[in-house]
Design a protein around this motif. Structure first.
Motif, PDB file in Angstrom:
ATOM      1  N   GLU A   7       1.021  -1.151   0.374  1.00 23.25           N
ATOM      2  CA  GLU A   7       0.225   0.380  -0.306  1.00 23.25           C
ATOM      3  C   GLU A   7       0.683   1.273   0.309  1.00 23.25           C
ATOM      4  N   ALA A   8      -0.021   2.170  -1.128  1.00 24.61           N
ATOM      5  CA  ALA A   8       0.604   3.620  -0.592  1.00 24.61           C
ATOM      6  C   ALA A   8      -0.255   4.707  -0.607  1.00 24.61           C
ATOM      7  N   LEU A   9      -0.580   5.105   0.786  1.00 26.87           N
ATOM      8  CA  LEU A   9      -2.466   6.223   1.135  1.00 26.87           C
ATOM      9  C   LEU A   9      -1.114   7.376   1.437  1.00 26.87           C
ATOM     10  N   MET A  10      -2.521   7.912   1.877  1.00 28.32           N
ATOM     11  CA  MET A  10      -2.327   9.259   2.442  1.00 28.32           C
ATOM     12  C   MET A  10      -2.564   9.339   4.088  1.00 28.32           C
ATOM     13  N   ASP A  11      -1.421   9.353   5.148  1.00 29.71           N
ATOM     14  CA  ASP A  11      -2.112   9.864   6.681  1.00 29.71           C
ATOM     15  C   ASP A  11      -2.525  11.118   6.910  1.00 29.71           C
ATOM     16  N   MET A  12      -3.287  10.771   7.592  1.00 26.84           N
ATOM     17  CA  MET A  12      -3.894  12.240   8.261  1.00 26.84           C
ATOM     18  C   MET A  12      -3.559  12.296   9.641  1.00 26.84           C
ATOM     19  N   ILE A  13      -2.897  12.720   9.651  1.00 25.26           N
ATOM     20  CA  ILE A  13      -2.303  13.313  11.261  1.00 25.26           C
ATOM     21  C   ILE A  13      -2.412  14.383  12.076  1.00 25.26           C
ATOM     22  N   PRO A  14      -3.219  14.085  12.941  1.00 29.11           N
ATOM     23  CA  PRO A  14      -3.991  15.603  14.518  1.00 29.11           C
ATOM     24  C   PRO A  14      -3.176  16.376  14.226  1.00 29.11           C
ATOM     25  N   VAL A  15      -3.210  18.153  14.143  1.00 25.40           N
ATOM     26  CA  VAL A  15      -2.509  18.522  14.393  1.00 25.40           C
ATOM     27  C   VAL A  15      -3.989  19.884  15.450  1.00 25.40           C
ATOM     28  N   GLN A  16      -3.237  20.490  16.495  1.00 26.45           N
ATOM     29  CA  GLN A  16      -3.650  20.950  17.437  1.00 26.45           C
ATOM     30  C   GLN A  16      -4.093  22.820  16.008  1.00 26.45           C
ATOM     31  N   LEU A  17      -5.502  22.862  16.110  1.00 28.61           N
ATOM     32  CA  LEU A  17      -6.132  24.390  15.457  1.00 28.61           C
ATOM     33  C   LEU A  17      -5.331  25.400  15.763  1.00 28.61           C
ATOM     34  N   PRO A  18      -5.081  26.493  15.530  1.00 29.12           N
ATOM     35  CA  PRO A  18      -4.643  27.835  16.282  1.00 29.12           C
ATOM     36  C   PRO A  18      -6.040  28.518  17.724  1.00 29.12           C
ATOM     37  N   LYS A  19      -7.135  28.497  16.704  1.00 29.96           N
ATOM     38  CA  LYS A  19      -8.475  28.578  17.395  1.00 29.96           C
ATOM     39  C   LYS A  19      -9.057  27.221  18.268  1.00 29.96           C
ATOM     40  N   GLY A  20      -8.449  26.570  18.612  1.00 30.95           N
ATOM     41  CA  GLY A  20      -8.807  24.967  19.845  1.00 30.95           C
ATOM     42  C   GLY A  20      -9.319  24.374  18.560  1.00 30.95           C
ATOM     43  N   GLY A  21      -9.620  23.234  19.122  1.00 27.17           N
ATOM     44  CA  GLY A  21      -9.795  21.776  18.250  1.00 27.17           C
ATOM     45  C   GLY A  21      -8.823  21.078  17.620  1.00 27.17           C
ATOM     46  N   GLY A  23      -7.458  19.297  13.494  1.00 28.59           N
ATOM     47  CA  GLY A  23      -7.826  19.064  12.593  1.00 28.59           C
ATOM     48  C   GLY A  23      -6.657  18.398  12.058  1.00 28.59           C
ATOM     49  N   PHE A  24      -6.735  17.570  10.691  1.00 28.75           N
ATOM     50  CA  PHE A  24      -6.067  16.405   9.749  1.00 28.75           C
ATOM     51  C   PHE A  24      -4.976  17.068   8.871  1.00 28.75           C
ATOM     52  N   VAL A  25      -3.841  16.940   8.934  1.00 33.94           N
ATOM     53  CA  VAL A  25      -2.999  17.386   7.869  1.00 33.94           C
ATOM     54  C   VAL A  25      -2.517  16.053   6.968  1.00 33.94           C
ATOM     55  N   PRO A  26      -2.402  16.193   5.794  1.00 31.79           N
ATOM     56  CA  PRO A  26      -2.194  14.840   4.608  1.00 31.79           C
ATOM     57  C   PRO A  26      -0.732  14.631   4.665  1.00 31.79           C
ATOM     58  N   HIS A  27      -0.426  13.307   5.138  1.00 32.72           N
ATOM     59  CA  HIS A  27       0.867  13.270   4.698  1.00 32.72           C
ATOM     60  C   HIS A  27       0.945  12.033   4.177  1.00 32.72           C
ATOM     61  N   THR A  28       1.757  12.301   2.724  1.00 35.14           N
ATOM     62  CA  THR A  28       2.332  10.576   2.324  1.00 35.14           C
ATOM     63  C   THR A  28       2.009   9.256   3.685  1.00 35.14           C
ATOM     64  N   GLY A  29       2.296   8.132   3.172  1.00 36.60           N
ATOM     65  CA  GLY A  29       3.103   7.090   4.077  1.00 36.60           C
ATOM     66  C   GLY A  29       1.849   6.131   3.798  1.00 36.60           C
ATOM     67  N   GLY A  30       1.977   4.491   4.589  1.00 36.89           N
ATOM     68  CA  GLY A  30       1.299   3.147   4.142  1.00 36.89           C
ATOM     69  C   GLY A  30       2.934   2.738   4.484  1.00 36.89           C
ATOM     70  N   ALA A  31       2.467   1.739   4.902  1.00 41.56           N
ATOM     71  CA  ALA A  31       3.928   0.784   5.626  1.00 41.56           C
ATOM     72  C   ALA A  31       4.839   0.370   4.748  1.00 41.56           C
ATOM     73  N   ILE A  32       4.608  -0.203   3.508  1.00 37.07           N
ATOM     74  CA  ILE A  32       4.533  -0.380   2.484  1.00 37.07           C
ATOM     75  C   ILE A  32       5.465   0.614   1.552  1.00 37.07           C
ATOM     76  N   PHE A  33       5.199   1.859   1.363  1.00 43.32           N
ATOM     77  CA  PHE A  33       5.012   2.986   0.654  1.00 43.32           C
ATOM     78  C   PHE A  33       6.409   3.606   1.867  1.00 43.32           C
ATOM     79  N   ASN A  34       6.217   3.543   2.859  1.00 41.00           N
ATOM     80  CA  ASN A  34       7.711   4.052   3.918  1.00 41.00           C
ATOM     81  C   ASN A  34       8.682   3.238   3.680  1.00 41.00           C
ATOM     82  N   THR A  35       8.406   2.134   4.065  1.00 44.02           N
ATOM     83  CA  THR A  35       9.663   1.564   3.736  1.00 44.02           C
ATOM     84  C   THR A  35      10.469   1.476   2.609  1.00 44.02           C
ATOM     85  N   ALA A  36       9.748   1.891   1.129  1.00 43.05           N
ATOM     86  CA  ALA A  36      10.211   2.572   0.190  1.00 43.05           C
ATOM     87  C   ALA A  36      10.974   3.696  -0.008  1.00 43.05           C
TER      88      ALA A  36
END
Length: 307
Positions: A7-21, A23-36
């Motif tokens: 797999e090659a996919l997008m990891d949606m990584i949580p981040v704290q928003l400036p005004k609270g709450g 959000g999720f930021v997309p990063h390239t990922g996937g176990a096999i993709f990361n190893t490559a």
């Protein structure tokens, strides 16, 4: 060239928003993709077989592979959407929820698979790509056809919440584990596969009885161990300030494969002559590169000049 299959996919990584709450930021990922990517950064020729979308996320995945010197000529492109993995972090430990139905990665079939190039030196499988049909059958077929000629390493990287048909998955995984030269599992993966009875050595023997020559077990901060022919080699984890564990195991696997490739031991004949202790250097290198990954956010493996 080491071919990473999965797999090659997008990891949606949580981040704290400036005004609270959150959000999720997309990063390239996937176990096999990361190893490559990690292999490319370690200076090892690598390619990837994966179903990758023609959407914006899929384009980003292909561009990231190229930027990290990974050959993209074997990617299977389609109009299906990219898999999303929603990442949840608790004290730096990552869990995942996958949005994968009808995705580009999941939709490939055995007939979609490209021919392996003459430069192929080994194949690496694992991750969620071994769970869902039809892609899981495509990778299983490729493993069966290639295992007699090329060294195979498998890290199932089991995500129990993603498995909907445990019996079918176990049967497929058992076949592939029996075709592998090297099986790498976490202690949690090993317990899921074997039922967890007995010591780690007892559980590893169950996997070796299926056909794998080497079983590598990672235990987080307690290091890693390799088992072969009744012997065990232990390697300590490298000290690191942990930011999160995203991509740590994937980077460890790249380190193991890179060390074997660079020491000219990544072929079936050489592996057949190696002992557990002979694999200790590869485990130590894997631990070294993984320590860099856990020290920074996300799946961000080191370049070789950073080591």
């Amino acid at each position: 060239m080491i071919i990473c299959c999965g797999e090659a996919l997008m990891d949606m990584i949580p981040v704290q928003l400036p005004k609270g709450g959150t959000g999720f930021v997309p990063h390239t990922g996937g176990a096999i993709f990361n190893t490559a990517v990690a292999l490319g950064r370690l200076g090892v020729p690598a390619g990837m077989i994966s179903g990758v979308s023609q959407d914006a996320f899929g384009q980003k995945l292909a561009e990231t592979l190229s930027a990290n010197t990974v050959d993209t000529g074997l990617l299977i492109r389609s109009s299906h959407l990219t898999t999303l993995a929603i990442v949840h972090l608790v004290d730096g430990h990552a869990t995942y929820a996958f949005y994968d139905e009808g995705s580009a990665g999941r939709s490939i079939t055995p007939k979609d698979l490209p021919d392996l190039p003459d430069s192929t030196s080994a194949l690496y499988f694992g991750g969620i790509s071994l769970v869902s049909l039809p892609a899981a059958d495509a990778y299983s077929d490729l493993c069966a056809k290639a295992a007699g000629q090329y060294p195979v390493m498998i890290d199932p990287n089991i995500r129990p919440s993603f498995i909907t048909d445990a019996a079918a998955y176990r049967a497929r995984l058992d076949r592939m584990l029996g075709q592998a030269d090297i099986v790498k599992v976490s202690d949690e993966d090993l317990a899921w596969i074997t039922g967890g009875a007995g010591s780690l050595e007892d559980q590893a023997a169950v996997l070796q009885a299926k056909g794998a020559r080497f079983v590598i077990i990672t235990r987080g901060s307690e290091g890693a161990m390799a088992l072969c022919d009744g012997a065990v080699a232990h390697v300590s984890a490298k000290r690191a300030t942990v930011v999160d564990t995203v991509g740590a195991g994937d980077t460890f696997n790249a380190g193991v494969l890179a060390h074997l490739q660079q020491s000219k031991r990544l072929d079936k004949a050489a592996l057949g002559q190696m002992s557990a202790q002979d694999l200790a250097g590869a485990l130590a290198y894997g631990a070294r590169v993984a320590a860099v990954t856990v020290s920074r956010a996300g799946a961000n493996p080191p370049w070789v000049h950073e080591l």
